[in-house]
Design a protein around this motif. Structure first.
Motif, PDB file in Angstrom:
ATOM      1  N   TRP A 240       0.820  -1.206   0.000  1.00  0.00           N
ATOM      2  CA  TRP A 240       0.000   0.000   0.000  1.00  0.00           C
ATOM      3  C   TRP A 240       0.860   1.265   0.000  1.00  0.00           C
ATOM      4  O   TRP A 240       0.529   2.255  -0.652  1.00  0.00           O
ATOM      5  CB  TRP A 240      -0.961   0.007   1.186  1.00  0.00           C
ATOM      6  CG  TRP A 240      -2.278  -0.588   0.826  1.00  0.00           C
ATOM      7  CD1 TRP A 240      -2.839  -1.751   1.284  1.00  0.00           C
ATOM      8  CD2 TRP A 240      -3.210  -0.060  -0.120  1.00  0.00           C
ATOM      9  NE1 TRP A 240      -4.055  -1.969   0.686  1.00  0.00           N
ATOM     10  CE2 TRP A 240      -4.308  -0.946  -0.180  1.00  0.00           C
ATOM     11  CE3 TRP A 240      -3.230   1.077  -0.928  1.00  0.00           C
ATOM     12  CZ2 TRP A 240      -5.407  -0.725  -1.010  1.00  0.00           C
ATOM     13  CZ3 TRP A 240      -4.318   1.303  -1.762  1.00  0.00           C
ATOM     14  CH2 TRP A 240      -5.388   0.414  -1.795  1.00  0.00           C
ATOM     15  N   ARG A 241       1.977   1.225   0.714  1.00  0.00           N
ATOM     16  CA  ARG A 241       2.865   2.396   0.711  1.00  0.00           C
ATOM     17  C   ARG A 241       3.400   2.658  -0.681  1.00  0.00           C
ATOM     18  O   ARG A 241       3.519   3.811  -1.116  1.00  0.00           O
ATOM     19  CB  ARG A 241       4.002   2.181   1.710  1.00  0.00           C
ATOM     20  CG  ARG A 241       3.559   2.317   3.166  1.00  0.00           C
ATOM     21  CD  ARG A 241       4.656   1.961   4.132  1.00  0.00           C
ATOM     22  NE  ARG A 241       4.207   2.117   5.517  1.00  0.00           N
ATOM     23  CZ  ARG A 241       4.712   1.483   6.555  1.00  0.00           C
ATOM     24  NH1 ARG A 241       5.726   0.633   6.382  1.00  0.00           N
ATOM     25  NH2 ARG A 241       4.239   1.681   7.768  1.00  0.00           N
ATOM     26  N   MET A 242       3.730   1.584  -1.414  1.00  0.00           N
ATOM     27  CA  MET A 242       4.205   1.773  -2.784  1.00  0.00           C
ATOM     28  C   MET A 242       3.080   2.290  -3.683  1.00  0.00           C
ATOM     29  O   MET A 242       3.309   3.145  -4.548  1.00  0.00           O
ATOM     30  CB  MET A 242       4.759   0.466  -3.350  1.00  0.00           C
ATOM     31  CG  MET A 242       6.100   0.047  -2.787  1.00  0.00           C
ATOM     32  SD  MET A 242       6.936  -1.193  -3.837  1.00  0.00           S
ATOM     33  CE  MET A 242       7.492  -0.165  -5.222  1.00  0.00           C
ATOM     34  N   ILE A 243       1.883   1.779  -3.496  1.00  0.00           N
ATOM     35  CA  ILE A 243       0.744   2.247  -4.293  1.00  0.00           C
ATOM     36  C   ILE A 243       0.540   3.743  -4.087  1.00  0.00           C
ATOM     37  O   ILE A 243       0.296   4.493  -5.037  1.00  0.00           O
ATOM     38  CB  ILE A 243      -0.531   1.465  -3.922  1.00  0.00           C
ATOM     39  CG1 ILE A 243      -0.423   0.013  -4.397  1.00  0.00           C
ATOM     40  CG2 ILE A 243      -1.780   2.134  -4.507  1.00  0.00           C
ATOM     41  CD1 ILE A 243      -1.503  -0.898  -3.867  1.00  0.00           C
ATOM     42  N   ILE A 244       0.661   4.190  -2.843  1.00  0.00           N
ATOM     43  CA  ILE A 244       0.430   5.599  -2.518  1.00  0.00           C
ATOM     44  C   ILE A 244       1.597   6.483  -2.935  1.00  0.00           C
ATOM     45  O   ILE A 244       1.413   7.545  -3.538  1.00  0.00           O
ATOM     46  CB  ILE A 244       0.140   5.751  -1.015  1.00  0.00           C
ATOM     47  CG1 ILE A 244      -1.170   5.028  -0.649  1.00  0.00           C
ATOM     48  CG2 ILE A 244       0.056   7.235  -0.616  1.00  0.00           C
ATOM     49  CD1 ILE A 244      -1.384   4.867   0.842  1.00  0.00           C
ATOM     50  N   ASP A 245       2.816   6.045  -2.632  1.00  0.00           N
ATOM     51  CA  ASP A 245       3.983   6.912  -2.783  1.00  0.00           C
ATOM     52  C   ASP A 245       4.836   6.639  -4.017  1.00  0.00           C
ATOM     53  O   ASP A 245       5.561   7.534  -4.468  1.00  0.00           O
ATOM     54  CB  ASP A 245       4.875   6.790  -1.536  1.00  0.00           C
ATOM     55  CG  ASP A 245       4.172   7.241  -0.264  1.00  0.00           C
ATOM     56  OD1 ASP A 245       3.329   8.149  -0.353  1.00  0.00           O
ATOM     57  OD2 ASP A 245       4.463   6.677   0.806  1.00  0.00           O
TER      58      ASP A 245
ATOM     59  N   ARG B  58      -5.501   0.452 -12.588  1.00  0.00           N
ATOM     60  CA  ARG B  58      -5.998   0.193 -11.236  1.00  0.00           C
ATOM     61  C   ARG B  58      -5.120   0.845 -10.175  1.00  0.00           C
ATOM     62  O   ARG B  58      -5.612   1.497  -9.245  1.00  0.00           O
ATOM     63  CB  ARG B  58      -6.072  -1.319 -10.995  1.00  0.00           C
ATOM     64  CG  ARG B  58      -7.025  -2.054 -11.907  1.00  0.00           C
ATOM     65  CD  ARG B  58      -6.854  -3.552 -11.773  1.00  0.00           C
ATOM     66  NE  ARG B  58      -7.620  -4.269 -12.793  1.00  0.00           N
ATOM     67  CZ  ARG B  58      -7.552  -5.586 -12.980  1.00  0.00           C
ATOM     68  NH1 ARG B  58      -6.743  -6.319 -12.227  1.00  0.00           N
ATOM     69  NH2 ARG B  58      -8.272  -6.167 -13.924  1.00  0.00           N
ATOM     70  N   ILE B  59      -3.812   0.654 -10.330  1.00  0.00           N
ATOM     71  CA  ILE B  59      -2.884   1.183  -9.328  1.00  0.00           C
ATOM     72  C   ILE B  59      -2.907   2.705  -9.311  1.00  0.00           C
ATOM     73  O   ILE B  59      -2.968   3.330  -8.235  1.00  0.00           O
ATOM     74  CB  ILE B  59      -1.454   0.673  -9.605  1.00  0.00           C
ATOM     75  CG1 ILE B  59      -1.366  -0.848  -9.400  1.00  0.00           C
ATOM     76  CG2 ILE B  59      -0.440   1.389  -8.706  1.00  0.00           C
ATOM     77  CD1 ILE B  59      -1.570  -1.320  -7.982  1.00  0.00           C
ATOM     78  N   MET B  60      -2.870   3.323 -10.470  1.00  0.00           N
ATOM     79  CA  MET B  60      -2.841   4.782 -10.518  1.00  0.00           C
ATOM     80  C   MET B  60      -4.145   5.385  -9.995  1.00  0.00           C
ATOM     81  O   MET B  60      -4.132   6.411  -9.296  1.00  0.00           O
ATOM     82  CB  MET B  60      -2.572   5.262 -11.940  1.00  0.00           C
ATOM     83  CG  MET B  60      -1.197   4.878 -12.485  1.00  0.00           C
ATOM     84  SD  MET B  60       0.193   5.405 -11.430  1.00  0.00           S
ATOM     85  CE  MET B  60       0.047   7.193 -11.521  1.00  0.00           C
ATOM     86  N   SER B  61      -5.274   4.760 -10.302  1.00  0.00           N
ATOM     87  CA  SER B  61      -6.561   5.263  -9.804  1.00  0.00           C
ATOM     88  C   SER B  61      -6.624   5.176  -8.285  1.00  0.00           C
ATOM     89  O   SER B  61      -7.039   6.129  -7.608  1.00  0.00           O
ATOM     90  CB  SER B  61      -7.710   4.468 -10.420  1.00  0.00           C
ATOM     91  OG  SER B  61      -7.771   4.658 -11.815  1.00  0.00           O
ATOM     92  N   ALA B  62      -6.207   4.033  -7.736  1.00  0.00           N
ATOM     93  CA  ALA B  62      -6.211   3.871  -6.282  1.00  0.00           C
ATOM     94  C   ALA B  62      -5.212   4.824  -5.628  1.00  0.00           C
ATOM     95  O   ALA B  62      -5.477   5.385  -4.560  1.00  0.00           O
ATOM     96  CB  ALA B  62      -5.887   2.430  -5.909  1.00  0.00           C
ATOM     97  N   SER B  63      -4.059   5.013  -6.265  1.00  0.00           N
ATOM     98  CA  SER B  63      -3.040   5.903  -5.720  1.00  0.00           C
ATOM     99  C   SER B  63      -3.554   7.331  -5.604  1.00  0.00           C
ATOM    100  O   SER B  63      -3.347   8.005  -4.593  1.00  0.00           O
ATOM    101  CB  SER B  63      -1.783   5.860  -6.593  1.00  0.00           C
ATOM    102  OG  SER B  63      -0.780   6.715  -6.086  1.00  0.00           O
ATOM    103  N   ARG B  64      -4.234   7.794  -6.650  1.00  0.00           N
ATOM    104  CA  ARG B  64      -4.763   9.160  -6.617  1.00  0.00           C
ATOM    105  C   ARG B  64      -5.762   9.334  -5.476  1.00  0.00           C
ATOM    106  O   ARG B  64      -5.751  10.355  -4.778  1.00  0.00           O
ATOM    107  CB  ARG B  64      -5.420   9.492  -7.959  1.00  0.00           C
ATOM    108  CG  ARG B  64      -4.437   9.766  -9.083  1.00  0.00           C
ATOM    109  CD  ARG B  64      -5.131  10.343 -10.295  1.00  0.00           C
ATOM    110  NE  ARG B  64      -6.008   9.362 -10.938  1.00  0.00           N
ATOM    111  CZ  ARG B  64      -5.615   8.547 -11.918  1.00  0.00           C
ATOM    112  NH1 ARG B  64      -4.357   8.574 -12.354  1.00  0.00           N
ATOM    113  NH2 ARG B  64      -6.475   7.711 -12.465  1.00  0.00           N
TER     114      ARG B  64
END
Length: 317
Positions: free
Chosen positions: A76-81, A166-172
């Motif tokens: 999750w930290r990688m997804i966010i940051d 998916r990853i970029m949408s969740a990250s935003r």
């Protein structure tokens, strides 16, 4: 109000995860106080479906997710940051798995190699690959804590372009969210009164059993004691605890002495049953703390917010 989820892609899902409450988020968000909340705490994060949905619909300002599964929180930290780095690593693995004369055989061997590597390094990017490839997106751990789920050898996992979306949408949506690998007790018991805590702990039927669906089990008695402390501290919380399919219910109900408002709500057709060629309706068990019930206007109000299964209609199959 009942939040309407128009389709499976309305709310982003960063990665596949069996047990995700993505199908239930409309009902859970209906139990948020009107006008939203300043802080949502999700201490059994998993796929963080409720947190992602709360940000998607703008009903939670700050987010704090935690999980004792350290590599999952690091993911999750990688997804966010660092979403771009995560996608690059996943893309490389997705292509590497197919090198050889027989792509399916190569992918099978590659998965086993990456599973061994993950159990040595706990690399979160490898965890993403395993989640994309493993059977039914179902996390399984052995007694020693090693990831031991097999690959679904009929597929290669999400294509890089789909995973990137998916990853970029969740990250935003999750920007600014706080992450932690601590256990649930402190985030729950010491939650600010204006916050809301949503918990989706391991079901009793999936803890301390041979397939070990979760990294650690959860003892009902200890969990109930912690919930009592949260009730005493007037914490607003919602607990998803045990699911009903046909005549099968996992585990015992939470103790009545806690004073929680308990409702069975309809979720939809069980995806796991569908995979087995059966059509079953899934009913979820929700517990709502006294503090949250008061904020929502009382127990009668609860029944207008969610799709409650009537007491005299125990099954909808």
């Amino acid at each position: 109000m009942q939040w309407k989820i128009d389709g499976p892609r309305t709310v982003p899902q960063a990665f596949p995860y069996q047990g995700s409450k993505r199908a239930l988020v409309g009902q859970i968000l209906s139990l948020f106080p009107e006008g939203g909340i300043p802080l949502l705490i999700e201490p059994f994060a998993g796929s963080a479906a409720v947190s992602v949905a709360a940000r998607h619909y703008g009903v939670a300002q700050d987010i704090a997710i935690s999980d004792v599964n350290g590599p999952l929180i690091e993911l999750w930290r990688m997804i966010i940051d660092a979403p771009a780095e995560l996608i690059d690593v996943y893309t490389a693995m997705w292509h590497e798995q197919q090198v050889g004369d027989d792509p399916l055989a190569s992918a099978k061997a590659y998965y086993m190699e990456k599973r061994r590597e993950f159990n040595q390094t706990h690399d979160p990017a490898i965890l993403l690959y395993l989640l994309a490839r493993c059977v039914k997106a179902a996390v399984r751990y052995g007694k020693g804590g090693d990831f031991n789920q097999s690959a679904d050898n009929r597929r290669m996992g999400a294509r890089p372009a789909n995973m990137q979306e998916r990853i970029m949408s969740a990250s935003r949506l999750m920007q600014g969210a706080k992450t932690s690998s601590e256990s649930y007790e402190d985030p729950l018991v010491n939650a600010p009164r204006e916050a809301l805590v949503y918990m989706d702990p391991p079901y009793q039927g999936t803890s301390d059993v041979p397939d070990h669906r979760y990294l650690t089990g959860l003892q009902r008695e200890v969990f109930a004691e912690t919930l009592q402390h949260a009730v005493d501290n007037q914490v607003s919380f919602i607990v998803s605890y045990d699911v009903v399919r046909e005549d099968k219910k996992y585990g015992e109900a939470l103790p009545e002495e806690l004073g929680l408002t308990h409702r069975h709500v309809t979720v939809g057709v069980s995806s796991q049953a569908t995979l087995s060629g059966r059509k079953e309706m899934t009913i979820e068990s929700l517990y709502i703390s006294p503090a949250l019930v008061a904020r929502l206007g009382g127990e009668d109000k609860i029944d207008t917010l969610v799709n409650v299964v009537p007491e005299d209609q125990p099954a909808l199959f």
